[in-house]
Scaffold this active site. Sequence first.
Site, PDB file in Angstrom:
ATOM      1  N   GLU A 322       0.706  -1.251   0.092  1.00 45.08           N
ATOM      2  CA  GLU A 322       0.096   0.011   0.255  1.00 45.08           C
ATOM      3  C   GLU A 322       0.704   1.368  -0.011  1.00 45.08           C
ATOM      4  O   GLU A 322       0.495   2.256   0.878  1.00 45.08           O
ATOM      5  CB  GLU A 322      -0.957  -0.079   1.336  1.00 45.08           C
ATOM      6  CG  GLU A 322      -2.076  -1.017   1.078  1.00 45.08           C
ATOM      7  CD  GLU A 322      -2.723  -1.089   2.345  1.00 45.08           C
ATOM      8  OE1 GLU A 322      -3.973  -1.007   2.035  1.00 45.08           O
ATOM      9  OE2 GLU A 322      -2.378  -1.165   3.585  1.00 45.08           O
TER      10      GLU A 322
HETATM   11  C1  TNX Z   1      -5.089  -3.729   4.041  1.00 48.17           C
HETATM   12  S1  TNX Z   1      -3.552  -6.099   3.749  1.00 48.17           S
HETATM   13  C2  TNX Z   1      -3.837  -3.686   4.703  1.00 48.17           C
HETATM   14  C3  TNX Z   1      -3.628  -3.368   6.139  1.00 48.17           C
HETATM   15  C4  TNX Z   1      -5.012  -3.222   6.624  1.00 48.17           C
HETATM   16  C5  TNX Z   1      -6.095  -4.026   6.166  1.00 48.17           C
HETATM   17  C6  TNX Z   1      -7.477  -3.678   6.702  1.00 48.17           C
HETATM   18  C7  TNX Z   1      -2.215  -5.231   3.686  1.00 48.17           C
HETATM   19  C8  TNX Z   1      -1.259  -5.741   3.225  1.00 48.17           C
HETATM   20  N1  TNX Z   1      -2.596  -4.235   3.996  1.00 48.17           N
HETATM   21  O1  TNX Z   1      -2.872  -2.234   6.300  1.00 48.17           O
HETATM   22  O2  TNX Z   1      -4.997  -3.268   7.932  1.00 48.17           O
HETATM   23  O3  TNX Z   1      -6.232  -4.051   4.754  1.00 48.17           O
HETATM   24  O4  TNX Z   1      -8.443  -4.738   6.531  1.00 48.17           O
END
Ligand code: TNX
Length: 505
Positions: A322
């Site tokens: 992300e």
């Molecule tokens: C996505 S999954 C994220 C997390 C969040 C989550 C909440 C991923 C690699 N990153 O930072 O906590 O969604 O569902």
Amino acid sequence: MKLPFKLEVLLVCLAAAAGIGCDKRATAVAETEAPPAHIVPIPQSMEIAAGALRFSALRVDAAAAAPNAERALEEVLTTLNISTKDTAATPIQLQLVDDPALGEEGYRLVVGDAIQLSARTDAGLLYAVQSLRQLLPAHSQAEYNLAQVTINDVPAYRWRGISLDVARSFLSVDYLEKHIDRMAMFKLNRLHLHLTDDQGWRIEIKRYPKLTEIGGASAVKDGRAGYYTQEELKHLVAYAQARGVTIVPEIDMPGHVQAALASYNELACKDVSNLSVYSGVEVGFSVFCLEKPEVVYLFVRNVLEEVIAIFPSAEIHIGGDEIKHPLYADFVGRTAAMVDAMGRTPIVWEEGSVAEMKPNVLLQLWNDGYAIDAAVAKGHPLILSPCSYLYIDHGNYAGQPGADWCRGEGVPLKRVYEFNPAPFKTAVGIEAALWTEFVHTDASADDHLWPRLAAVSELAWSPAGQRSYAGFVQRMGALRPQLDALDIHYYAEPDLGWADAEPAH
Ligand code: TNX
């Protein structure tokens, strides 16, 4: 209540969905009231003979080189008040055998006139003990009546995991110990700890004390702050190891780093104005100043060196989720190479597949539809965590308060069970994830983890041909007293017939 014989046979025949031979069992019930044989994850093969083994004490005959299995067995026998004496009529044997068919984690469990557990390794014997534990009742009895089974069992996947986000909201060492015990019962073997994120930094790093002084003192709104000392983590590593669980640490980089930036401002670029700790639930806003490689890579190296000295895990997770940045791929490639040079195998979230990396780097898939084929073609092994099946921060049912961004209807038990890992040819296994933006208490963690983790264990351990939701429901439904005995505040899942009765806890 004594059921009429025909009804009993019918009920037993319903158990055929669980892979249990209906005819044999029916005879057994008629003759001796054969005890139940419910095991989750379902073994690769299990035969049940007529009759039962009755005992009140056991004569233990244990292999010298299986200390973890011996300890686990001792714990089961103590909990159930089963006395062990050299004069007892029924022997229980733990033996190491050189049978290549059992692999590193497989085992054989035979209950006849004796109880025989065999495996090539201590880990395999530990799993044999866990199966035995599920065949036994959850509470102590004057006399035990054990189903006469022959089980041959090996796991489908080597990676059977759960990721806990202790960064958004902290979980105590005490809770993690209990969690490891619970994992062990279901033959789960990887505990991925998401140790750092925007909202908190949970691992003591001696060269950078402010990471825990500042970053350890924050948490998501209404969540818990805190951090683990290196001593506590080493203790947890040993505790887990003794129960067949490897702790896999994650330091999430180069995004999800607000807690680190707030602790050491020099990790941010000069034009970043907000350097305070963060307690919201947004993602994707913080990043190391990748334009200052001399600052960032020194920090990354120093942190990873301490991480590696604590965790013997062959795999180390470096995050990589992300964040959009022109130097992102460069960062992931360099950091993965750094971990590799330290003698460990890096794990990166799926987005890291854009980086130049050795093909042995593991990628963790989390968006169901992510275009992973090119990375698979390069040979990258996958850890499968598709959010619409395995993100158990999502509801047990549609509308349960909490995360729902990936699947509005939640991720109910049946949905978890229905995930099909078969198309992913380079998969090493399955890992569910409990993010904690909205999970702030031990009870809420329990409610999200169980019974869904039992379904995860079956996906990861049992061969596809043995799996059916109907069979799982029947077996898992019957194991409720075992979850109660572990004091789990599980979700009373209606599919398992649990919604109508008060749990024992
Ligand atoms: C996505 S999954 C994220 C997390 C969040 C989550 C909440 C991923 C690699 N990153 O930072 O906590 O969604 O569902």
